[in-house]
Design an enzyme around this catalytic site. Structure first.
Site, PDB file in Angstrom:
ATOM      1  N   ARG A  26      66.278  27.244  30.900  1.00 33.31           N
ATOM      2  CA  ARG A  26      65.210  27.812  31.707  1.00 33.31           C
ATOM      3  C   ARG A  26      64.581  28.984  30.953  1.00 33.31           C
ATOM      4  O   ARG A  26      65.282  29.890  30.508  1.00 33.31           O
ATOM      5  CB  ARG A  26      65.742  28.278  33.067  1.00 33.31           C
ATOM      6  CG  ARG A  26      66.192  27.133  33.976  1.00 33.31           C
ATOM      7  CD  ARG A  26      64.994  26.326  34.434  1.00 33.31           C
ATOM      8  NE  ARG A  26      65.352  25.158  35.236  1.00 33.31           N
ATOM      9  CZ  ARG A  26      65.434  23.931  34.751  1.00 33.31           C
ATOM     10  NH1 ARG A  26      65.191  23.707  33.457  1.00 33.31           N
ATOM     11  NH2 ARG A  26      65.741  22.919  35.543  1.00 33.31           N
ATOM     12  N   ARG A  54      40.033  42.152  33.745  1.00 34.05           N
ATOM     13  CA  ARG A  54      41.328  41.609  33.376  1.00 34.05           C
ATOM     14  C   ARG A  54      41.158  40.688  32.180  1.00 34.05           C
ATOM     15  O   ARG A  54      40.569  39.610  32.287  1.00 34.05           O
ATOM     16  CB  ARG A  54      41.946  40.856  34.558  1.00 34.05           C
ATOM     17  CG  ARG A  54      42.372  41.759  35.706  1.00 34.05           C
ATOM     18  CD  ARG A  54      43.403  42.774  35.264  1.00 34.05           C
ATOM     19  NE  ARG A  54      43.986  43.523  36.364  1.00 34.05           N
ATOM     20  CZ  ARG A  54      44.874  44.494  36.202  1.00 34.05           C
ATOM     21  NH1 ARG A  54      45.252  44.839  34.970  1.00 34.05           N
ATOM     22  NH2 ARG A  54      45.375  45.130  37.248  1.00 34.05           N
ATOM     23  N   ALA A  65      47.113  49.405  41.971  1.00 29.07           N
ATOM     24  CA  ALA A  65      48.467  48.929  41.667  1.00 29.07           C
ATOM     25  C   ALA A  65      48.913  49.434  40.309  1.00 29.07           C
ATOM     26  O   ALA A  65      48.094  49.855  39.483  1.00 29.07           O
ATOM     27  CB  ALA A  65      48.510  47.398  41.703  1.00 29.07           C
ATOM     28  N   GLU A 114      49.636  55.721  41.686  1.00 26.27           N
ATOM     29  CA  GLU A 114      48.603  54.741  41.363  1.00 26.27           C
ATOM     30  C   GLU A 114      47.388  54.875  42.268  1.00 26.27           C
ATOM     31  O   GLU A 114      46.253  54.730  41.818  1.00 26.27           O
ATOM     32  CB  GLU A 114      49.179  53.329  41.449  1.00 26.27           C
ATOM     33  CG  GLU A 114      50.225  53.017  40.392  1.00 26.27           C
ATOM     34  CD  GLU A 114      49.686  53.119  38.977  1.00 26.27           C
ATOM     35  OE1 GLU A 114      48.480  52.884  38.780  1.00 26.27           O
ATOM     36  OE2 GLU A 114      50.474  53.445  38.068  1.00 26.27           O
ATOM     37  N   GLU A 163      43.778  55.690  40.479  1.00 29.67           N
ATOM     38  CA  GLU A 163      42.737  54.662  40.476  1.00 29.67           C
ATOM     39  C   GLU A 163      41.624  54.913  41.477  1.00 29.67           C
ATOM     40  O   GLU A 163      40.526  54.381  41.316  1.00 29.67           O
ATOM     41  CB  GLU A 163      43.367  53.291  40.703  1.00 29.67           C
ATOM     42  CG  GLU A 163      44.337  52.909  39.577  1.00 29.67           C
ATOM     43  CD  GLU A 163      44.798  51.467  39.639  1.00 29.67           C
ATOM     44  OE1 GLU A 163      44.501  50.778  40.638  1.00 29.67           O
ATOM     45  OE2 GLU A 163      45.452  51.025  38.679  1.00 29.67           O
ATOM     46  N   GLU A 167      40.490  51.193  32.941  1.00 31.38           N
ATOM     47  CA  GLU A 167      40.249  51.987  34.144  1.00 31.38           C
ATOM     48  C   GLU A 167      39.012  52.877  34.025  1.00 31.38           C
ATOM     49  O   GLU A 167      38.489  53.347  35.034  1.00 31.38           O
ATOM     50  CB  GLU A 167      41.482  52.826  34.476  1.00 31.38           C
ATOM     51  CG  GLU A 167      42.661  51.977  34.946  1.00 31.38           C
ATOM     52  CD  GLU A 167      43.830  52.817  35.406  1.00 31.38           C
ATOM     53  OE1 GLU A 167      43.709  54.069  35.370  1.00 31.38           O
ATOM     54  OE2 GLU A 167      44.856  52.241  35.792  1.00 31.38           O
TER      55      GLU A 167
END
Length: 214
Positions: free
Chosen positions: A40, A67, A79, A96, A100, A145
């Site tokens: 795995r 992203r 987040a 956070e 942000e 950011e």
């Protein structure tokens, strides 16, 4: 063969084939029912926290952030990673939210815990509900950011955006729908300091030199 639901999936051996800044790839040999050994692949990842912040007007505070893996901007919840040894998840959530959005909150509770893709990664996050918001100092943003856009959206509109595919970030979808469900039913949320047994620690333990057994 054991009864379904009773087999112990023992890890026979484990090795790290890659370890980077935010993920590691681990190959485990695992004992299956009947005695077969199967490999795995496991992506180890830091735990994370997210914040469903709701202002006095009933708006969810979202961020629109680029992203790179998807090559586009996504509507998300504030987040961040739990990448500091011993950091309390609630403290990380407060940090956070401030970094942000420039916001803080007087009231916190646990909204939902999410195992993001348990078929191949131990990545998991806790989503908090933050209310009674107020403005606080926001550090100078860097990297992605620095392009971050803050979006305030009524809860009902955010739900529609999630169901229509406008909001696709898994954390945001989970947080928005959990908020709507909690508000619409007789659901008591967990306190902000509720235990989190599913918080992943393997990657952080290894980077800190602490032993970890898969």
């Amino acid at each position: 063969m054991s009864e379904p639901g009773t087999h112990e999936f023992r890890t026979i051996s484990s090795r790290i084939v890659y370890s980077g800044a935010i993920v590691a790839l681990r190959l485990d040999q695992v004992e299956m029912p009947g005695g077969r050994i199967a490999e795995r692949e496991v992506i180890e990842h830091h735990g994370a926290v997210a914040v469903t912040a709701v202002d006095a007007d009933g708006n969810v505070v979202l961020i629109n952030q680029y992203r790179h893996p998807l090559g586009r901007r996504l509507l998300e919840l504030p987040a961040g990673l739990l990448d500091e040894p011993g950091e309390d998840p609630l403290d990380a959530a407060r940090r956070e939210l401030a970094e942000e959005t420039g916001l803080a909150a007087h009231s916190w509770s646990v909204l939902v815990d999410v195992a993001l893709s348990p078929g191949f990664t131990d990545e998991a996050l806790r989503v908090y509900l933050a209310t009674d918001l107020y403005e606080t100092d926001r550090p100078e943003p860097e990297l992605e950011e620095a392009d971050l856009q803050i979006v305030r959206m009524p809860v009902a509109e955010a739900v529609r955006a999630a169901l229509s595919g406008e909001i696709v970030n898994a954390t945001a979808v989970a947080g928005v729908l959990a908020l709507s469900t909690a508000r619409g039913g007789d659901v008591e949320l967990r306190p902000a300091d509720a235990p989190w047994p599913g918080m992943p620690t393997a990657f952080l333990d290894r980077k800190a030199g602490r032993p970890h057994t898969p």
